[in-house]
Design a protein around this motif. Structure first.
Motif, PDB file in Angstrom:
ATOM      1  N   ILE A  11      -6.410   5.094  16.199  1.00 64.49           N
ATOM      2  CA  ILE A  11      -6.133   6.014  15.088  1.00 64.49           C
ATOM      3  C   ILE A  11      -7.411   6.409  14.362  1.00 64.49           C
ATOM      4  N   ASN A  12      -8.422   5.544  14.421  1.00 59.42           N
ATOM      5  CA  ASN A  12      -9.726   5.822  13.796  1.00 59.42           C
ATOM      6  C   ASN A  12      -9.609   6.037  12.286  1.00 59.42           C
ATOM      7  N   ARG A  13      -8.868   5.142  11.626  1.00 57.31           N
ATOM      8  CA  ARG A  13      -8.731   5.182  10.174  1.00 57.31           C
ATOM      9  C   ARG A  13      -8.971   3.788   9.609  1.00 57.31           C
ATOM     10  N   ALA A  14      -9.346   3.719   8.321  1.00 61.56           N
ATOM     11  CA  ALA A  14      -9.778   2.453   7.726  1.00 61.56           C
ATOM     12  C   ALA A  14      -8.645   1.468   7.480  1.00 61.56           C
ATOM     13  N   GLY A  15      -7.447   1.981   7.190  1.00 59.09           N
ATOM     14  CA  GLY A  15      -6.340   1.110   6.815  1.00 59.09           C
ATOM     15  C   GLY A  15      -5.925   1.358   5.375  1.00 59.09           C
ATOM     16  N   HIS A  16      -5.056   0.496   4.846  1.00 61.19           N
ATOM     17  CA  HIS A  16      -4.453   0.717   3.533  1.00 61.19           C
ATOM     18  C   HIS A  16      -4.500  -0.550   2.682  1.00 61.19           C
ATOM     19  N   LEU A  17      -4.576  -0.371   1.375  1.00 71.80           N
ATOM     20  CA  LEU A  17      -4.508  -1.482   0.422  1.00 71.80           C
ATOM     21  C   LEU A  17      -3.088  -1.586  -0.134  1.00 71.80           C
ATOM     22  N   GLY A  55      -1.355  10.011  11.551  1.00 71.63           N
ATOM     23  CA  GLY A  55      -0.116  10.150  12.315  1.00 71.63           C
ATOM     24  C   GLY A  55       0.983   9.223  11.838  1.00 71.63           C
ATOM     25  N   SER A  56       2.126   9.272  12.532  1.00 76.29           N
ATOM     26  CA  SER A  56       3.315   8.530  12.104  1.00 76.29           C
ATOM     27  C   SER A  56       3.093   7.021  12.087  1.00 76.29           C
ATOM     28  N   GLU A  57       2.294   6.514  12.995  1.00 81.33           N
ATOM     29  CA  GLU A  57       2.037   5.070  13.034  1.00 81.33           C
ATOM     30  C   GLU A  57       1.358   4.608  11.756  1.00 81.33           C
ATOM     31  N   SER A  58       0.532   5.467  11.176  1.00 82.18           N
ATOM     32  CA  SER A  58      -0.194   5.107   9.963  1.00 82.18           C
ATOM     33  C   SER A  58       0.724   4.993   8.753  1.00 82.18           C
ATOM     34  N   ARG A  59       1.920   5.613   8.792  1.00 78.82           N
ATOM     35  CA  ARG A  59       2.833   5.562   7.644  1.00 78.82           C
ATOM     36  C   ARG A  59       4.046   4.657   7.890  1.00 78.82           C
ATOM     37  N   ARG A  60       4.078   3.970   8.998  1.00 79.53           N
ATOM     38  CA  ARG A  60       5.230   3.122   9.313  1.00 79.53           C
ATOM     39  C   ARG A  60       5.415   2.013   8.270  1.00 79.53           C
TER      40      ARG A  60
END
Length: 424
Positions: A85-91, A176-181
């Protein structure tokens, strides 16, 4: 004139403080007292570049905010995402209790300003304005949440409450959708969602906002010597692409809340497009009929029904090809719409009452057509929602982005009291 209005507003606010309870008055006093450290913290995080693709910068901002939640007794964690996904992630920060509504507070750590762009540091422009990358969109909104919770914690008013704070790391360029699951799963365990995107002043709030999706138009045609266009070679790919775009505009261009922007168009003998870099290359000559054309755009809508209806009409237009051309259109889902609802408006009415109690005046629903897509839309179908609760400002997504520092303390105070009332 605007500064005079704010001065008068603050004066009326002091005169109407008797409408607040004793605990609420104490919270307001704490917010005022802590404003120097609040502004210093905002300056610190603004001065860290956290463009979506600067994963290290996003994580640095996340760590600073995580430390603040740790001090307030929240359990904090970093949600990692697949490397692809090439994104940092979430807090995420949570606390569990039995008092009042379970709140889901939304922000994002990233900005549109990637590391390759010139750095615009936090600057106090004058006594009512500050500038900097993401100062309003939306590091200012994130800090509203932190400062409001700090004031409540100082009065022990967070005890036994259920609050989940979710600061995403890729709102400006979603993974994408995986990032908001995980985001959606956690939200569904709560009762109310509040998002802290840029406020439109003190007297409006967002009860609905448009969604966003993408579309790609591919056109193929016969190619050959340009002297044979309109005859045995037909019309070529570029004329067909133009026909389609013009029909989109003519047929759908006046529908309320619906927009469709062709952001990229290329045509010629050959076309190559790289999704990773959003870069296109084409080869063509004036004496050759274009054999291929590519158009990429977005589609913005208020409701799912509006989105699907627009897609149906766009497909119908695409199917009516000019002679010896063939076009296809495909769609990709992005962020859903946040439909205005009675439940959202009821929540607005509660904020309206609080705002009047504070002497800040009424709060109306902001025009949903004037707002773009946001993270809150992913969960709007599950619970009452409000957005636009963050810092007020102008010029988002540009080097001219600013925040209103006169309204900022009042927005923090109102957020703190709104959380307090919802969690009683």
């Amino acid at each position: 004139m605007k500064q005079l209005f704010i001065v008068l507003l603050i004066a009326s606010y002091g005169a109407s403080a008797q409408s607040l309870s004793k605990p609420e008055t104490a919270v307001v006093a704490v917010v005022k007292k802590q404003m120097p450290e609040t502004e210093a913290f905002l300056e610190k995080v603004v001065n860290i570049n956290s463009g979506t693709l600067n994963k290290e910068g996003v994580r640095r901002v996340g760590k600073l905010m995580s430390d603040e939640f740790d001090k307030l007794g929240f359990k904090t964690e970093w949600v990692t995402l697949p490397d692809s996904i090439n994104r940092a992630g979430h807090l995420v920060a949570t606390r569990q209790g039995k008092k009042g509504k379970k709140l889901f507070l939304i922000g994002h750590l990233d900005t549109v300003f990637e590391k390759s762009l010139p750095m615009e540091p936090f600057t106090r422009v004058n006594d009512s304005t500050a500038s900097g990358q993401g100062v309003a969109d939306m590091k200012g909104g994130d800090v509203v949440v932190i400062a409001a919770l700090k004031a409540l914690n100082a009065q022990k008013l967070l005890d036994d409450t259920s609050i989940t704070i979710y600061f995403t790391g890729d709102e400006e360029s979603g993974g994408g959708s995986e990032s908001r699951r995980d985001f959606i799963e956690r939200a569904r365990k709560c009762d109310i969602a509040l998002a802290f995107e840029t406020a439109q002043g003190l007297n409006s709030v967002t009860t609905g906002r448009r969604g966003s999706s993408g579309w790609t138009l591919n056109v193929k045609a016969r190619t050959g010597h340009s002297s044979r266009i309109f005859s045995d070679l037909g019309y070529g790919a570029i004329y067909e692409a133009v026909r389609i775009l013009n029909e989109f505009r003519r047929t759908l261009g006046q529908e309320q809340y619906l927009t469709f922007n062709p952001g990229l168009i290329v045509g010629g003998s050959e076309v190559h497009y790289d999704d990773k870099t959003a870069r296109a290359e084409t080869i063509g000559k004036t004496n050759i009929v274009a054999g291929t054309a590519l158009v990429k755009g977005d589609l913005r809508f208020l409701t799912e029904a509006q989105k699907e209806n627009a897609r149906t009409k766009m497909r119908e237009i695409v199917d009516k090809s000019l002679p010896l051309t063939k076009a296809t259109i495909s769609f990709t889902d992005g962020i859903p719409g946040m439909e205005p609802s009675a439940a959202n408006d009821e929540l607005r009415k509660q904020l309206d009452k609080l705002s009047r109690d504070m002497g800040l005046g009424p709060v109306s629903a902001y025009d949903p057509g004037a707002r773009g897509a946001g993270d809150i839309s992913f969960v709007a179908q599950y619970m009452p929602c409000l957005d636009g609760l963050g810092a007020s400002g102008k010029g988002a997504h540009s080097i001219e982005e600013t925040m209103n520092t006169k309204e900022y303390p009042l927005l923090i105070q109102r957020t703190a009291l709104f959380i307090y009332r919802l969690t009683r």
